[in-house]
Scaffold this motif. Structure first.
Motif, PDB file in Angstrom:
ATOM      1  N   VAL A 118      11.551 -16.292  -5.697  1.00 26.78           N
ATOM      2  CA  VAL A 118      12.663 -17.489  -5.431  1.00 26.78           C
ATOM      3  C   VAL A 118      13.256 -17.305  -4.339  1.00 26.78           C
ATOM      4  N   VAL A 119      13.414 -17.910  -3.288  1.00 25.19           N
ATOM      5  CA  VAL A 119      14.095 -17.763  -2.158  1.00 25.19           C
ATOM      6  C   VAL A 119      14.969 -19.144  -1.638  1.00 25.19           C
ATOM      7  N   THR A 120      15.799 -19.060  -0.767  1.00 22.67           N
ATOM      8  CA  THR A 120      16.386 -20.147  -0.548  1.00 22.67           C
ATOM      9  C   THR A 120      15.491 -21.296   0.553  1.00 22.67           C
ATOM     10  N   ASN A 121      15.590 -22.481   0.550  1.00 21.22           N
ATOM     11  CA  ASN A 121      14.982 -23.344   1.453  1.00 21.22           C
ATOM     12  C   ASN A 121      15.156 -22.771   2.786  1.00 21.22           C
ATOM     13  N   GLU A 122      16.163 -22.425   3.036  1.00 21.58           N
ATOM     14  CA  GLU A 122      16.594 -21.964   4.552  1.00 21.58           C
ATOM     15  C   GLU A 122      15.685 -20.803   4.960  1.00 21.58           C
ATOM     16  N   ALA A 123      15.500 -19.999   3.883  1.00 16.81           N
ATOM     17  CA  ALA A 123      14.792 -18.625   4.298  1.00 16.81           C
ATOM     18  C   ALA A 123      13.192 -18.912   4.391  1.00 16.81           C
ATOM     19  N   VAL A 124      12.926 -19.942   3.636  1.00 12.81           N
ATOM     20  CA  VAL A 124      11.606 -20.484   3.851  1.00 12.81           C
ATOM     21  C   VAL A 124      11.333 -20.994   5.465  1.00 12.81           C
ATOM     22  N   LEU A 125      12.178 -21.662   5.789  1.00 10.15           N
ATOM     23  CA  LEU A 125      12.120 -22.246   7.164  1.00 10.15           C
ATOM     24  C   LEU A 125      12.376 -21.255   8.096  1.00 10.15           C
ATOM     25  N   GLU A 126      13.202 -20.246   7.887  1.00  6.43           N
ATOM     26  CA  GLU A 126      13.593 -19.222   9.054  1.00  6.43           C
ATOM     27  C   GLU A 126      12.316 -18.040   8.992  1.00  6.43           C
ATOM     28  N   LEU A 127      11.483 -17.879   7.615  1.00  6.31           N
ATOM     29  CA  LEU A 127      10.576 -17.108   7.767  1.00  6.31           C
ATOM     30  C   LEU A 127       9.158 -17.732   8.411  1.00  6.31           C
ATOM     31  N   GLY A 128       9.244 -18.825   8.367  1.00  8.56           N
ATOM     32  CA  GLY A 128       8.218 -19.888   8.688  1.00  8.56           C
ATOM     33  C   GLY A 128       7.013 -19.868   7.910  1.00  8.56           C
ATOM     34  N   LEU A 129       7.474 -19.772   6.442  1.00  5.71           N
ATOM     35  CA  LEU A 129       6.330 -19.896   5.183  1.00  5.71           C
ATOM     36  C   LEU A 129       5.625 -21.122   5.105  1.00  5.71           C
ATOM     37  N   ALA A 130       4.478 -20.879   4.959  1.00  5.76           N
ATOM     38  CA  ALA A 130       3.699 -21.887   4.704  1.00  5.76           C
ATOM     39  C   ALA A 130       2.271 -21.511   3.969  1.00  5.76           C
ATOM     40  N   VAL A 131       1.628 -22.409   3.216  1.00  7.13           N
ATOM     41  CA  VAL A 131       0.542 -21.931   2.514  1.00  7.13           C
ATOM     42  C   VAL A 131      -0.742 -21.481   3.710  1.00  7.13           C
ATOM     43  N   GLY A 132      -1.151 -20.415   3.338  1.00  6.86           N
ATOM     44  CA  GLY A 132      -1.984 -19.561   4.303  1.00  6.86           C
ATOM     45  C   GLY A 132      -1.583 -18.543   5.280  1.00  6.86           C
ATOM     46  N   ALA A 133      -0.344 -18.747   5.244  1.00  3.78           N
ATOM     47  CA  ALA A 133       0.551 -17.451   5.997  1.00  3.78           C
ATOM     48  C   ALA A 133       0.484 -15.948   5.282  1.00  3.78           C
ATOM     49  N   THR A 134       0.494 -15.081   6.096  1.00  5.19           N
ATOM     50  CA  THR A 134       0.729 -13.690   5.503  1.00  5.19           C
ATOM     51  C   THR A 134       2.251 -13.518   5.240  1.00  5.19           C
ATOM     52  N   ALA A 135       2.303 -13.037   4.191  1.00  5.19           N
ATOM     53  CA  ALA A 135       3.875 -12.618   3.772  1.00  5.19           C
ATOM     54  C   ALA A 135       3.761 -11.221   3.013  1.00  5.19           C
ATOM     55  N   THR A 136       4.897 -10.411   2.846  1.00  2.68           N
ATOM     56  CA  THR A 136       4.996  -9.326   2.037  1.00  2.68           C
ATOM     57  C   THR A 136       6.023  -9.327   1.001  1.00  2.68           C
ATOM     58  N   ALA A 137       5.673  -9.169  -0.130  1.00  5.40           N
ATOM     59  CA  ALA A 137       6.952  -8.991  -1.141  1.00  5.40           C
ATOM     60  C   ALA A 137       7.225  -7.652  -1.271  1.00  5.40           C
ATOM     61  N   LEU A 138       8.659  -7.636  -1.213  1.00  6.15           N
ATOM     62  CA  LEU A 138       9.254  -6.418  -1.416  1.00  6.15           C
ATOM     63  C   LEU A 138       9.614  -6.318  -3.059  1.00  6.15           C
ATOM     64  N   ILE A 139       9.401  -5.219  -3.785  1.00  8.26           N
ATOM     65  CA  ILE A 139      10.155  -5.097  -4.966  1.00  8.26           C
ATOM     66  C   ILE A 139      10.363  -3.792  -5.306  1.00  8.26           C
ATOM     67  N   LYS A 140      11.616  -3.464  -5.589  1.00  9.60           N
ATOM     68  CA  LYS A 140      12.130  -1.992  -5.930  1.00  9.60           C
ATOM     69  C   LYS A 140      11.368  -1.714  -7.347  1.00  9.60           C
ATOM     70  N   ALA A 141      11.382  -0.317  -7.217  1.00  8.17           N
ATOM     71  CA  ALA A 141      10.416   0.114  -8.468  1.00  8.17           C
ATOM     72  C   ALA A 141      11.423   0.175  -9.470  1.00  8.17           C
ATOM     73  N   SER A 142      12.594   0.093  -9.541  1.00  8.07           N
ATOM     74  CA  SER A 142      13.578   0.180 -10.497  1.00  8.07           C
ATOM     75  C   SER A 142      13.722  -1.332 -11.145  1.00  8.07           C
TER      76      SER A 142
END
Length: 142
Positions: free
Chosen positions: A110-134
Motif C-alpha cells: 500500500v503506497v500513496t497515489n503520488e508514489a504510483v505516479l512517480e514510479l510509473g507503476l502500471a499493470v505489466g510493469a516490473t517492480a521490486t518489493a522490499l521487505i525487511k526480514a524483521s
C-alpha cells in the motif's frame, strides 16, 4: 484463522541460521519464491523451527516498499522480490499494488497515489518489493 495482514505466504523452511539472540530463517513457497525472516531464538524453540517445517509468513502491506529501475543498486533489506505488477486498486489517498512473483506468489503493498505516479507503476510493469526480514511474522500449524 483470519488475519489482517494482506501478505500471507505458505511454504517450508529451507534454511535456519541460528545466532546468539536471533535466527535468520528462509521460507520457500511451493512455486519457489523465497522470503527471509529474522526471529528470536526463543521463537525458534517455541515454534520448533527447523529445515522442513511448514510455516506461514505474514507481512502487512504498508510495510512493503516498492522500487522500479533499481539496476546496480544494493539495499540492506533481505527480501528483494522482483515481479510484475498484476493489479492496482486506487483509493482516495493510497493504492494497493499487487506484484506477482516468478513462482506465482503475490506481494501486496500500500503506497500513496503520488508514489504510483512517480514510479510509473502500471499493470505489466516490473517492480521490486522490499521487505525487511524483521517485518516478517511466522506462524506454524498448531
Amino acid at each position: 484463522m483470519q488475519v489482517s495482514a494482506r501478505n500471507v505466504f505458505t511454504g517450508t523452511l529451507t534454511a535456519v541460521v541460528n545466532g546468539a539472540v536471533n535466527a535468520e530463517v528462509e521460507l520457500t513457497t511451493a512455486g519457489g519464491d523465497k522470503l527471509v525472516a529474522v526471529v528470536t531464538e526463543g521463537s525458534v524453540k517455541s515454534l520448533d523451527l527447523a529445515v522442513g517445517t511448514p510455516v506461514v509468513a505474514y507481512v502487512k502491506a504498508p510495510l512493503v516498499m516498492l522500487l522500479v529501475g533499481v539496476d546496480g543498486m544494493r539495499f540492506s533489506a533481505r527480501n528483494q522480490l522482483s515481479g510484475t505488477v498484476s493489479a492496482l486498486t486506487r483509493g482516495a489517498v493510497n493504492t494497493e499494488v499487487a506484484i506477482t512473483l516468478p513462482g506465482g506468489a503475490v506481494v501486496y503493498a500500500v503506497v500513496t497515489n503520488e508514489a504510483v505516479l512517480e514510479l510509473g507503476l502500471a499493470v505489466g510493469a516490473t517492480a521490486t518489493a522490499l521487505i525487511k526480514a524483521s517485518h516478517v511474522v511466522l506462524g506454524v500449524p498448531a
